[in-house]
Design an enzyme around this catalytic site. Structure first.
Site, PDB file in Angstrom:
ATOM      1  N   GLY A 139       0.899  -1.243   0.023  1.00 21.22           N
ATOM      2  CA  GLY A 139      -0.032   0.310   0.098  1.00 21.22           C
ATOM      3  C   GLY A 139       0.951   1.214  -0.012  1.00 21.22           C
ATOM      4  CB  ILE A 168      -4.184  -9.451  -1.407  1.00 21.19           C
ATOM      5  CG1 ILE A 168      -2.614  -9.306  -1.234  1.00 21.19           C
ATOM      6  CG2 ILE A 168      -4.652  -9.917  -0.074  1.00 21.19           C
ATOM      7  CD1 ILE A 168      -2.399  -7.782  -0.489  1.00 21.19           C
ATOM      8  NE  ARG A 181     -10.217   2.196  -9.159  1.00 27.38           N
ATOM      9  CZ  ARG A 181      -9.050   2.437  -8.806  1.00 27.38           C
ATOM     10  NH1 ARG A 181      -8.072   1.772  -9.178  1.00 27.38           N
ATOM     11  NH2 ARG A 181      -9.046   3.146  -7.882  1.00 27.38           N
ATOM     12  NE  ARG A 206      -2.879   0.750   3.830  1.00 27.13           N
ATOM     13  CZ  ARG A 206      -2.108  -0.252   3.835  1.00 27.13           C
ATOM     14  NH1 ARG A 206      -2.480  -1.476   4.185  1.00 27.13           N
ATOM     15  NH2 ARG A 206      -0.835  -0.212   3.334  1.00 27.13           N
ATOM     16  CD  GLU A 254      -3.156   0.118  11.083  1.00 30.72           C
ATOM     17  OE1 GLU A 254      -2.003   0.118  10.882  1.00 30.72           O
ATOM     18  OE2 GLU A 254      -4.044  -0.337  10.304  1.00 30.72           O
ATOM     19  CG  HIS A 305      -1.277  -3.127   9.475  1.00 27.73           C
ATOM     20  ND1 HIS A 305      -1.537  -1.629   9.226  1.00 27.73           N
ATOM     21  CD2 HIS A 305      -1.189  -3.919   8.346  1.00 27.73           C
ATOM     22  CE1 HIS A 305      -1.655  -1.847   7.716  1.00 27.73           C
ATOM     23  NE2 HIS A 305      -1.267  -2.939   7.329  1.00 27.73           N
ATOM     24  CB  ILE A 306       0.349  -9.106  12.175  1.00 26.80           C
ATOM     25  CG1 ILE A 306      -1.057  -9.740  12.209  1.00 26.80           C
ATOM     26  CG2 ILE A 306       0.756  -8.235  13.421  1.00 26.80           C
ATOM     27  CD1 ILE A 306      -0.964 -10.969  13.287  1.00 26.80           C
TER      28      ILE A 306
END
Ligand SMILES: O=CC(=O)O
Length: 287
Positions: free
Chosen positions: A45, A125, A146, A205, A234, A253-254
């Site tokens: 990201g 992903i 999209r 996110r 975070e 966030h791992i």
């Protein structure tokens, strides 16, 4: 790195190696000054970097796509299963004396076989999550984004609009990039459209979710549970309302946190930076 230290440390730099937690905005870019040729982030990201500002100044941006796909998909599946099967609650009960006699309806969760799963963002992903989900014998697999994806056929995935996905999915998994159209995509309206038995998993996110609306939806039973690997902010303050809800599983966030993956990411980040400084194309260049 604390913001003040970062602003000081970047002065005169030719390249910046950053984490997803470092906001690389106009102020940082200006603090670096005219030497700055590239920014290389240890993440796929890059929503923390001001891309337009970099484009205007001809500063290259590098990221780490591909190498973290498997680790992040594994984690999304772990979080999904942990949320569906109440794993954190079960571990807590086992350790803290809640484990009395075996009870038929105690700690009963949701199983995957036959379920409709909706993936918001069928990129690398999302596709890797979809592949893994097939092993659990899910029923329908819906996705939105999209555009339709060429690999959807092989994954037996149906392209639908977000509203259809929200209405029909038993489990919704967010693996989309953060963009204007995905910011707060999971808001009060979305939770109303979702089934009362639905489970939301966010491996994308934090800003994809309106967190206040999520708290309300979880409390009111508009959705059944949520599993979050990402939050806003975070770290999420330990006294945050979400931590008080038994039907919310929160990880720090791992997604890409495996020894294998982080080592490859580190090398790729360094290579991006070295190439960027020497004016060559980066192995993984955003712009
Ligand atoms: O969230 C993780 C990443 O963007 O690498």
């Amino acid at each position: 790195m604390p913001r003040a230290e970062l602003l000081e440390a970047v002065k005169g730099a030719h390249g910046i190696v950053c984490m997803l937690s470092d906001k690389i905005d106009k102020e940082v870019i200006e603090a670096a000054g005219p030497n700055l040729k590239c920014i290389s982030t240890l993440s796929v990201g890059f929503n923390h970097i001001d891309v337009d500002e970099c484009k205007t100044r001809g500063i290259k941006i590098g990221n780490t796509p591909g190498v973290l796909t498997n680790a992040t998909a594994d984690l999304a599946l772990s979080l999904l299963l942990a949320t569906c099967r109440l794993i954190p609650q079960a571990v807590h009960e086992a350790k803290n004396g809640g484990w009395g006699t075996w009870k038929p309806m105690w700690l009963c969760g949701t199983e995957l076989a036959g379920k409709t799963v909706g993936i918001v963002g069928m990129g690398r992903i999302g596709s890797a999550v979809a592949k893994r989900l097939r092993a659990f014998e899910i029923g329908r697999l819906l996705y939105s984004g999209r555009s339709e994806k060429p690999n959807a056929k092989e994954l037996q995935a149906e392209f639908v609009d977000v509203d259809t996905l929200l209405r029909e999915a038993d489990i919704v998994v967010a693996t989309c990039a953060l963009a204007p159209e995905t910011t707060n995509i999971f808001n009060a309206d979305a939770f109303k459209k979702m089934k009362n038995t639905a489970i939301l998993v966010n491996a994308a996110r934090g800003a994809c979710v309106d967190q206040d609306a999520l708290v309300e939806a979880l409390k009111a039973g508009e959705i059944k549970a949520a599993g979050l690997d990402v939050t806003t902010p975070e770290p999420l303050p330990t006294d945050h309302e979400l931590f008080k809800l038994p039907n919310c599983v929160i990880l720090p966030h791992i997604g890409s946190a495996t020894d294998e993956c982080r080592s490859i990411m580190a090398v790729m980040t360094a290579e991006n930076c070295v190439k960027g400084i020497s004016g060559e194309d980066m192995p993984a260049q955003v712009c």
